[in-house]
Design a protein around this motif. Structure first.
Motif, PDB file in Angstrom:
ATOM      1  N   SER A 184      -5.821   9.666 -40.081  1.00 48.94           N
ATOM      2  CA  SER A 184      -7.178  10.055 -40.473  1.00 48.94           C
ATOM      3  C   SER A 184      -7.494   9.620 -41.903  1.00 48.94           C
ATOM      4  N   GLY A 185      -6.440   9.222 -42.655  1.00 51.87           N
ATOM      5  CA  GLY A 185      -6.629   8.780 -44.033  1.00 51.87           C
ATOM      6  C   GLY A 185      -6.159   9.772 -45.076  1.00 51.87           C
ATOM      7  N   SER A 186      -5.959  11.029 -44.707  1.00 56.25           N
ATOM      8  CA  SER A 186      -5.506  12.010 -45.698  1.00 56.25           C
ATOM      9  C   SER A 186      -4.048  11.732 -46.080  1.00 56.25           C
ATOM     10  N   THR A 187      -3.730  12.003 -47.338  1.00 55.30           N
ATOM     11  CA  THR A 187      -2.378  11.770 -47.844  1.00 55.30           C
ATOM     12  C   THR A 187      -1.839  13.062 -48.457  1.00 55.30           C
ATOM     13  N   HIS A 188      -0.532  13.237 -48.343  1.00 54.03           N
ATOM     14  CA  HIS A 188       0.105  14.459 -48.818  1.00 54.03           C
ATOM     15  C   HIS A 188       1.440  14.114 -49.465  1.00 54.03           C
ATOM     16  N   VAL A 189       1.732  14.736 -50.611  1.00 52.05           N
ATOM     17  CA  VAL A 189       3.003  14.539 -51.311  1.00 52.05           C
ATOM     18  C   VAL A 189       3.562  15.909 -51.696  1.00 52.05           C
ATOM     19  N   LYS A 190       4.848  16.083 -51.512  1.00 53.77           N
ATOM     20  CA  LYS A 190       5.540  17.318 -51.906  1.00 53.77           C
ATOM     21  C   LYS A 190       6.659  16.934 -52.859  1.00 53.77           C
ATOM     22  N   LEU A 220       7.185  19.629 -46.688  1.00 58.29           N
ATOM     23  CA  LEU A 220       5.946  18.872 -46.502  1.00 58.29           C
ATOM     24  C   LEU A 220       5.445  19.012 -45.069  1.00 58.29           C
ATOM     25  N   LEU A 221       6.330  18.793 -44.100  1.00 56.52           N
ATOM     26  CA  LEU A 221       5.920  18.838 -42.695  1.00 56.52           C
ATOM     27  C   LEU A 221       5.541  20.249 -42.248  1.00 56.52           C
ATOM     28  N   ARG A 222       6.146  21.259 -42.880  1.00 59.93           N
ATOM     29  CA  ARG A 222       5.802  22.646 -42.558  1.00 59.93           C
ATOM     30  C   ARG A 222       4.383  22.975 -43.026  1.00 59.93           C
ATOM     31  N   SER A 223       3.911  22.288 -44.068  1.00 62.04           N
ATOM     32  CA  SER A 223       2.597  22.585 -44.638  1.00 62.04           C
ATOM     33  C   SER A 223       1.450  21.898 -43.897  1.00 62.04           C
ATOM     34  N   ILE A 224       1.778  21.018 -42.944  1.00 62.80           N
ATOM     35  CA  ILE A 224       0.758  20.278 -42.194  1.00 62.80           C
ATOM     36  C   ILE A 224       1.101  20.396 -40.712  1.00 62.80           C
ATOM     37  N   SER A 225       0.178  20.848 -39.904  1.00 64.93           N
ATOM     38  CA  SER A 225       0.452  20.935 -38.472  1.00 64.93           C
ATOM     39  C   SER A 225       0.213  19.571 -37.847  1.00 64.93           C
ATOM     40  N   ILE A 226       1.301  18.934 -37.403  1.00 69.69           N
ATOM     41  CA  ILE A 226       1.205  17.591 -36.841  1.00 69.69           C
ATOM     42  C   ILE A 226       1.332  17.621 -35.324  1.00 69.69           C
ATOM     43  N   SER A 227       2.361  18.312 -34.824  1.00 67.59           N
ATOM     44  CA  SER A 227       2.541  18.420 -33.373  1.00 67.59           C
ATOM     45  C   SER A 227       3.373  19.657 -33.067  1.00 67.59           C
ATOM     46  N   ASP A 228       3.235  20.152 -31.843  1.00 70.49           N
ATOM     47  CA  ASP A 228       4.023  21.310 -31.419  1.00 70.49           C
ATOM     48  C   ASP A 228       5.511  20.984 -31.431  1.00 70.49           C
ATOM     49  N   LYS A 259      -0.305  10.860 -35.008  1.00 69.17           N
ATOM     50  CA  LYS A 259      -1.210  11.263 -36.087  1.00 69.17           C
ATOM     51  C   LYS A 259      -0.786  10.728 -37.451  1.00 69.17           C
ATOM     52  N   VAL A 260       0.488  10.324 -37.577  1.00 69.43           N
ATOM     53  CA  VAL A 260       1.037   9.912 -38.862  1.00 69.43           C
ATOM     54  C   VAL A 260       1.160   8.395 -38.917  1.00 69.43           C
ATOM     55  N   GLU A 261       0.621   7.813 -39.990  1.00 69.85           N
ATOM     56  CA  GLU A 261       0.690   6.361 -40.179  1.00 69.85           C
ATOM     57  C   GLU A 261       1.936   5.964 -40.965  1.00 69.85           C
ATOM     58  N   PHE A 262       2.293   6.767 -41.976  1.00 74.81           N
ATOM     59  CA  PHE A 262       3.414   6.447 -42.868  1.00 74.81           C
ATOM     60  C   PHE A 262       4.054   7.740 -43.337  1.00 74.81           C
ATOM     61  N   ILE A 263       5.394   7.734 -43.442  1.00 71.01           N
ATOM     62  CA  ILE A 263       6.100   8.909 -43.943  1.00 71.01           C
ATOM     63  C   ILE A 263       7.390   8.461 -44.619  1.00 71.01           C
ATOM     64  N   THR A 264       7.728   9.091 -45.733  1.00 69.64           N
ATOM     65  CA  THR A 264       8.944   8.760 -46.454  1.00 69.64           C
ATOM     66  C   THR A 264       9.433   9.970 -47.244  1.00 69.64           C
ATOM     67  N   ALA A 265      10.699   9.929 -47.616  1.00 73.63           N
ATOM     68  CA  ALA A 265      11.284  10.967 -48.477  1.00 73.63           C
ATOM     69  C   ALA A 265      12.431  10.323 -49.245  1.00 73.63           C
ATOM     70  N   ASP A 266      12.614  10.737 -50.499  1.00 69.91           N
ATOM     71  CA  ASP A 266      13.648  10.130 -51.328  1.00 69.91           C
ATOM     72  C   ASP A 266      13.934  11.028 -52.523  1.00 69.91           C
ATOM     73  N   TYR A 267      14.912  10.624 -53.336  1.00 72.13           N
ATOM     74  CA  TYR A 267      15.186  11.319 -54.584  1.00 72.13           C
ATOM     75  C   TYR A 267      14.744  10.441 -55.749  1.00 72.13           C
ATOM     76  N   PHE A 319      11.111  13.967 -53.397  1.00 74.56           N
ATOM     77  CA  PHE A 319       9.732  13.953 -52.930  1.00 74.56           C
ATOM     78  C   PHE A 319       9.671  13.523 -51.471  1.00 74.56           C
ATOM     79  N   ALA A 320       8.608  13.945 -50.822  1.00 73.39           N
ATOM     80  CA  ALA A 320       8.277  13.495 -49.476  1.00 73.39           C
ATOM     81  C   ALA A 320       6.787  13.190 -49.486  1.00 73.39           C
ATOM     82  N   ALA A 321       6.402  12.127 -48.792  1.00 72.09           N
ATOM     83  CA  ALA A 321       4.995  11.723 -48.763  1.00 72.09           C
ATOM     84  C   ALA A 321       4.638  11.238 -47.368  1.00 72.09           C
ATOM     85  N   LEU A 322       3.389  11.486 -46.992  1.00 72.88           N
ATOM     86  CA  LEU A 322       2.917  10.948 -45.719  1.00 72.88           C
ATOM     87  C   LEU A 322       1.436  10.631 -45.793  1.00 72.88           C
TER      88      LEU A 322
END
Length: 194
Positions: free
Chosen positions: A98-104, A138-146, A49-57, A91-94
Motif C-alpha cells: 500500500s506504500g506505508s513504511t514502518h521501522v522499529k 515490528l510485525l506484532r505492531s502491524i496486522s499483516i495476516s492471521d 501485503k508486504v513488498e519489502f522486509i528486513t532486519a539487522d544489527y 532494527f527491522a523495517a518493512l
C-alpha cells in the motif's frame, strides 16, 4: 517432542536448518518449537501485503538513521566496511504494498533487558536473538495476516511459558491448544448472536 512437531506442522514452516524458518530447540531436556527470523519474513511476504522486509544489527561505526513522519518511517543504513565496532542496536523495517513504511529500533541494552526477562535460558546467539526480537516487535505492531499473527503469538506464548515459567513443552503446547479452542468457541458464539 511430539507436541513440538505437532505445532510445527500447523505453521507450515520448514524445519530445515539451512532455511532458518523454524527450529526444534532443546531446553532442559525438553524440545521447544520456535519460529525463526526467516519464517516470520516468509509469512509476511506470503501474505501478499508486504513488498519489502528486513532486519539487522547496527554497530558503532556504521551509519544509521531513522526519520519518522506522517508519511511513514524512513531509514538509512550503511555498514562500515571494516572495524565496525560493537553492536549498538537492532532494527527491522518493512514496506507494505500500500506504500506505508514502518521501522522499529531497539538498543543493545533493551535487547539484553528483554532477554533477561523472557529468554535467559535461550541458547540463541546474541545478534540472532536481537534481530528476531526487533522483527517480532515490528510485525506484532502491524496486522499483516492471521498466519503471521498466530506464529508470533505462539512463539511469544512458548517463550513465556517455557523459558520464563519453566512449563514443559508438552504442557505449553496443550495450554496453547486449549486457548485456541476457547477463542474459536468464543468467536462462533459471538457470530451466532449476530
Amino acid at each position: 517432542m511430539f507436541a513440538a512437531l505437532r505445532y510445527a506442522a500447523t505453521t507450515g514452516l520448514s524445519l530445515n536448518p539451512q532455511e532458518g524458518k523454524a527450529a526444534l530447540i532443546p531446553y532442559g531436556g525438553k524440545i521447544q518449537y520456535q519460529v525463526m527470523k526467516n519464517g516470520m519474513i516468509d509469512l509476511a511476504l506470503e501474505s501478499g501485503k508486504v513488498e519489502f522486509i528486513t532486519a539487522d544489527y547496527v554497530k558503532e561505526n556504521d551509519k544509521f538513521s531513522i526519520k519518522k513522519s506522517v508519511h511513514g518511517d524512513e531509514y538509512t543504513f550503511e555498514p562500515a566496511l571494516k572495524d565496525r565496532g560493537e553492536i549498538l542496536g537492532y532494527f527491522a523495517a518493512l514496506k507494505m504494498k500500500s506504500g506505508s513504511t514502518h521501522v522499529k529500533w531497539f538498543t543493545a541494552e533493551e535487547i539484553e533487558k528483554h532477554r533477561k526477562a523472557y529468554s535467559e535460558r535461550s541458547k540463541m546467539p546474541e545478534a540472532a536473538y536481537g534481530i528476531k526480537t526487533v522483527l517480532k516487535a515490528l510485525l506484532r505492531s502491524i496486522s499483516i495476516s492471521d498466519e503471521l499473527d498466530n506464529a508470533i503469538g505462539a512463539d511469544d506464548f512458548f517463550e513465556a511459558e517455557f523459558t520464563v515459567k519453566g512449563t514443559s513443552a508438552d504442557d505449553a503446547a496443550e495450554k496453547l491448544k486449549a486457548e485456541k479452542e476457547k477463542k474459536t468457541i468464543d468467536k462462533s458464539d459471538k457470530e451466532s448472536l449476530l
